[in-house]
Design a protein around this motif. Sequence first.
Motif, PDB file in Angstrom:
ATOM      1  N   GLU A 111       0.823  -1.210   0.000  1.00 34.51           N
ATOM      2  CA  GLU A 111       0.000   0.000   0.000  1.00 34.51           C
ATOM      3  C   GLU A 111       0.857   1.261   0.000  1.00 34.51           C
ATOM      4  OE1 GLU A 111      -3.177   0.545  -0.424  1.00 34.51           O
ATOM      5  OE2 GLU A 111      -3.760  -1.559  -0.481  1.00 34.51           O
ATOM      6  N   SER A 114      -0.583   4.755  -1.035  1.00 33.39           N
ATOM      7  CA  SER A 114      -1.537   4.962   0.060  1.00 33.39           C
ATOM      8  C   SER A 114      -0.857   5.739   1.179  1.00 33.39           C
ATOM      9  CB  SER A 114      -2.032   3.619   0.619  1.00 33.39           C
ATOM     10  OG  SER A 114      -2.745   2.905  -0.364  1.00 33.39           O
ATOM     11  N   GLU A 168      -4.500   6.727   5.556  1.00 32.62           N
ATOM     12  CA  GLU A 168      -5.411   5.689   5.069  1.00 32.62           C
ATOM     13  C   GLU A 168      -5.126   4.348   5.729  1.00 32.62           C
ATOM     14  OE1 GLU A 168      -6.175   7.311   0.567  1.00 32.62           O
ATOM     15  OE2 GLU A 168      -4.212   6.463   1.059  1.00 32.62           O
TER      16      GLU A 168
END
Length: 171
Positions: free
Chosen positions: A46, A51, A55
């Motif tokens: 991620e 990301s 998040e």
Amino acid sequence: MDIADGAAGLVATRNDPDTGPGGRVSQAFQLLELAERALVSAVIYERKRGSSWTEISSEEYEKLRRYDADTPDQPLRQFQCHQSDAGGDSRRICADWAGCHNAEHLLGLRLAVLDGRIDTTYQAAVNYQSPVPLFTSGGEAADHGQKGIDAPVDEDRRKIHKITQTRQDLQ
């Protein structure tokens, strides 16, 4: 071994005469270990795909709420300290997590004793007395942690920087 293949091999789909009493529990713990490795890989993935920590960390805070449930409904693992590497030898139980709950009723601690992942740590967690006031529940701690998560103040940024410099798994 691929994590998915390992997990598939641990799923009981038929009677297995070679697995004695407690064998399925041992296999379930192996599955949890594989899931933890998959989680670490997912966080790395991620981050590489862009990301934000906001998040990703939102889910970490949500985990805290689930430990407020009745013992059978709680997560199966201990909540680890955010200051030490997730998979390293130095990882440890989060003191605030143990201190704000009645540690005797934390399912993750009980299962860690049964699995042999901890021994004297259990009693230390049960007897832990924080030198500072703690939140009264995981939900209260999660609310505090999520407040302002999208726009951290300078003090929060310093703490984030310190943790990411200390933990090798976040670099």
